[in-house]
Design a protein around this motif. Structure first.
Motif, PDB file in Angstrom:
ATOM      1  N   GLU A   1       0.853  -1.201   0.000  1.00 20.92           N
ATOM      2  CA  GLU A   1       0.000   0.000   0.000  1.00 20.92           C
ATOM      3  C   GLU A   1       0.880   1.240   0.000  1.00 20.92           C
ATOM      4  OE1 GLU A   1      -2.530   1.596   3.472  1.00 20.92           O
ATOM      5  OE2 GLU A   1      -3.929   0.349   2.295  1.00 20.92           O
TER       6      GLU A   1
ATOM      7  N   LEU B   1      -3.033   3.991  -3.040  1.00 18.78           N
ATOM      8  CA  LEU B   1      -3.090   2.850  -3.951  1.00 18.78           C
ATOM      9  C   LEU B   1      -2.598   1.603  -3.233  1.00 18.78           C
ATOM     10  CD1 LEU B   1      -1.647   4.316  -7.288  1.00 18.78           C
ATOM     11  CD2 LEU B   1      -4.043   4.001  -6.650  1.00 18.78           C
TER      12      LEU B   1
ATOM     13  N   TYR C   1      -2.041  -2.952  -3.661  1.00 15.78           N
ATOM     14  CA  TYR C   1      -2.016  -4.171  -4.484  1.00 15.78           C
ATOM     15  C   TYR C   1      -1.824  -5.357  -3.549  1.00 15.78           C
ATOM     16  CZ  TYR C   1      -0.002  -7.914  -7.316  1.00 15.78           C
ATOM     17  OH  TYR C   1       0.268  -9.126  -7.887  1.00 15.78           O
TER      18      TYR C   1
ATOM     19  N   TRP D   1      -6.396  -4.933  -6.853  1.00 13.99           N
ATOM     20  CA  TRP D   1      -5.939  -3.545  -6.693  1.00 13.99           C
ATOM     21  C   TRP D   1      -6.964  -2.771  -5.889  1.00 13.99           C
ATOM     22  CZ3 TRP D   1      -1.284  -1.795  -8.559  1.00 13.99           C
ATOM     23  CH2 TRP D   1      -0.604  -2.627  -9.454  1.00 13.99           C
ATOM     24  N   THR D   2      -6.452  -1.817  -5.132  1.00  9.51           N
ATOM     25  CA  THR D   2      -7.354  -0.958  -4.367  1.00  9.51           C
ATOM     26  C   THR D   2      -6.980   0.505  -4.585  1.00  9.51           C
ATOM     27  OG1 THR D   2      -5.943  -1.078  -2.403  1.00  9.51           O
ATOM     28  CG2 THR D   2      -7.735  -2.684  -2.568  1.00  9.51           C
ATOM     29  N   VAL D   3      -7.950   1.363  -4.622  1.00  6.89           N
ATOM     30  CA  VAL D   3      -7.769   2.810  -4.701  1.00  6.89           C
ATOM     31  C   VAL D   3      -8.645   3.429  -3.626  1.00  6.89           C
ATOM     32  CG1 VAL D   3      -7.970   4.886  -6.098  1.00  6.89           C
ATOM     33  CG2 VAL D   3      -7.309   2.737  -7.176  1.00  6.89           C
TER      34      VAL D   3
END
Length: 360
Positions: free
Chosen positions: A48, A220, A222, A236-238
């Motif tokens: 992150e 962001l 992963y 994936w994260t945002v």
């Protein structure tokens, strides 16, 4: 050295370009075990990274550019100050050398007066009190001559120091120069004005940086997972990071705003002080120029005539010792005051050159 220090300050500001974007530390985590069922060999690796506020790097870049410009303005100011210091040291040497030359002449003259006084005392033309008056004058002149010699040495050391030289430097031109000067008002030194403005702009940019931190930060992430029976599950994260407790940042923003206001007021005050200083210097130079005109058109001729007349009358025994001493001291004071006035005038002209925009 001062110029090199100023250049180093500019390089330091340029080095700040590397910290315009600061996303903070990267967070890496590893999980292993029963993540999603009874199997104990599941694992997850996640990374992150915060990208920070998208506005902050923009305002930080403006802040760094302002600091680089401020450093360049400061370097230009230092360059002008170094030039002015060398010139002041040059004219100080001229002043000290001409004061010493004046006392050289007085030493020679008082030696003749001492011999003449001794003969006239032996002949009974003057009494002991009058002879002692000549001796006292000679002793005073000799003491001033010694002080003038020391001041010449000091002037040479100051000139050598101003030139940052390891060996002594003696100016080749020893004439008593009166600098040319025009009464036309010149604009204030742009490097000084730009430096004042840059100081205020720096605080304004700092305020914008603090204010930009209210904007949410982008985050962001992963992750890679193994959850039996599947391998290499990627995701994936945002997200955004918003401070719930914004009071500390609000306080920092208010402080930055107050600093900005104080810097703006200080810049305005510095501009006014610089303008007033230059105006006073112009008036001072005008007064000194009138004094120089008086000396050059009248006083110097009167001093020379007074000294010559007093010596002629003394040789002809047409005057007493008291009148002679008073006449010589008056003439010599006029000559020394003229030399001092020339030096003071030149220094004032150099100060105007330092604080205004003109060719050096």
């Amino acid at each position: 050295p001062r110029l090199r220090m100023a250049e180093a300050g500019i390089e330091r500001s340029r080095a700040e370009k590397g910290e315009i974007w600061d996303g903070g530390s990267t967070s890496v985590s590893y999980s292993w075990g029963q993540l999603n069922g009874p199997f104990r060999e599941d694992y997850e690796i996640s990374v992150e990274q915060s990208l920070g506020s998208p506005l902050t790097p923009f305002y930080k870049n403006a802040l760094v550019n302002t600091r680089i410009g401020m450093g360049e303005n400061y370097r230009d100011m230092v360059r002008k100050e170094v030039v002015a210091e060398v010139k002041r040291a040059w004219y100080y040497y001229q002043y000290a050398l001409h004061v010493k030359s004046l006392y050289d002449d007085q030493e020679e003259l008082t030696e003749k007066l001492l011999e003449s006084g001794r003969l006239r005392y032996e002949q009974g033309d003057i009494d002991m009190a009058q002879r002692n008056m000549i001796s006292a004058m000679a002793a005073e002149i000799h003491n001033r001559w010694l002080q003038a010699c020391e001041e010449v040495d000091l002037a040479l050391r100051r000139f050598t120091w101003a030139c940052y030289s390891d060996t002594g430097i003696v100016p080749a031109d020893t004439s008593l120069t009166v600098l040319p000067f025009s009464d036309v008002r010149l604009p204030l030194s742009q490097s000084h004005l730009d430096y004042f403005d840059a100081q205020a702009r720096e605080k304004k940019d700092l305020f914008k940086v603090e204010r930009s931190k209210f904007f949410p930060e982008i985050v962001l992430g992963y992750s890679n997972q193994k959850i039996y029976p599947d391998n290499n599950l990627n995701s994936w994260t945002v997200g955004i990071s918003v401070p719930i407790f914004f009071f500390p940042q609000q306080s920092r923003s208010r402080q930055a705003k107050a600093d900005m206001r104080m810097a703006e007021l200080e810049a305005e005050n510095n501009r006014r002080m610089l303008d007033n200083k230059v105006e006073e210097l112009y008036r001072q130079v005008a007064r000194q120029r009138r004094s120089l005109d008086y000396y050059e058109n009248a006083a110097l001729k009167e001093a020379e005539a007074l000294q010559n007349s007093a010596m002629i009358q003394f040789r002809q025994s047409a005057t007493d010792i008291t009148t002679l001493v008073q006449s010589l001291r008056t003439a010599w004071d006029i000559l020394e005051n003229y030399i001092s006035t020339v030096y003071g005038y030149n220094v004032s002209v150099l100060e105007i050159e330092l604080y205004t925009e003109q060719n050096q």
